[in-house]
Design a protein around this motif. Sequence first.
Motif, PDB file in Angstrom:
ATOM      1  N   LYS A 160       0.838  -1.189   0.000  1.00  0.00           N
ATOM      2  CA  LYS A 160       0.000   0.000   0.000  1.00  0.00           C
ATOM      3  C   LYS A 160       0.874   1.240   0.000  1.00  0.00           C
ATOM      4  O   LYS A 160       1.795   1.369   0.780  1.00  0.00           O
ATOM      5  CB  LYS A 160      -0.930   0.006   1.209  1.00  0.00           C
ATOM      6  CG  LYS A 160      -1.981  -1.068   1.122  1.00  0.00           C
ATOM      7  CD  LYS A 160      -3.023  -0.882   2.175  1.00  0.00           C
ATOM      8  CE  LYS A 160      -4.092  -1.930   1.988  1.00  0.00           C
ATOM      9  NZ  LYS A 160      -5.257  -1.680   2.795  1.00  0.00           N
ATOM     10  N   THR A 204      -2.573   7.172  -1.312  1.00  0.00           N
ATOM     11  CA  THR A 204      -3.642   7.263  -2.297  1.00  0.00           C
ATOM     12  C   THR A 204      -3.436   8.507  -3.153  1.00  0.00           C
ATOM     13  O   THR A 204      -2.608   9.379  -2.843  1.00  0.00           O
ATOM     14  CB  THR A 204      -5.019   7.340  -1.608  1.00  0.00           C
ATOM     15  OG1 THR A 204      -5.072   8.563  -0.866  1.00  0.00           O
ATOM     16  CG2 THR A 204      -5.266   6.139  -0.721  1.00  0.00           C
ATOM     17  N   GLU A 205      -4.194   8.595  -4.201  1.00  0.00           N
ATOM     18  CA  GLU A 205      -4.089   9.743  -5.107  1.00  0.00           C
ATOM     19  C   GLU A 205      -4.419  11.045  -4.372  1.00  0.00           C
ATOM     20  O   GLU A 205      -3.760  12.074  -4.551  1.00  0.00           O
ATOM     21  CB  GLU A 205      -5.039   9.534  -6.291  1.00  0.00           C
ATOM     22  CG  GLU A 205      -4.921  10.591  -7.351  1.00  0.00           C
ATOM     23  CD  GLU A 205      -5.856  10.320  -8.534  1.00  0.00           C
ATOM     24  OE1 GLU A 205      -6.085  11.265  -9.297  1.00  0.00           O
ATOM     25  OE2 GLU A 205      -6.347   9.181  -8.679  1.00  0.00           O
TER      26      GLU A 205
END
Length: 144
Positions: free
Chosen positions: A127, A130-131
Amino acid sequence: MLKEFKDFIAKGNVMDMAVGIIVGAAFTAIVKSMVADLINPIIGVFTGGLDFTNRYVVISGEVAPGTSLEAAREAGASLFAYGSFIMAVINFLIIALVVFLLVRYVNKVKEAAESKEEEAPAVEEPKGPTELEVLLEIRDSLKK
């Protein structure tokens, strides 16, 4: 033209088809033997010794009573060989049943293999941010 023929023969589908035809011919011999040697006698027990293979009706020609189907054909008589037809139907039903069972078994094996793939733990990708987190970080660095 020879090159095209070589390419055609070398394709996997042609070889698969050839193997299928060869196995099918061998399978037909097994089914014929099964019907003639195993199923006919069982049917004969239930029908009082009736053997379908020599059952026919003379349409034209002279055939002595009790003559076998093969001998009647050799004598040149025109025959309505319903016993041969009955045996062809029995052969078909047996082949259809075996093919059905084979396809059913192959489908169960495929389903079992697919369910094992689904049950296997999925490999988690590492992971990262995130964007949205990346965009917020860029915004904050621009503000500074």
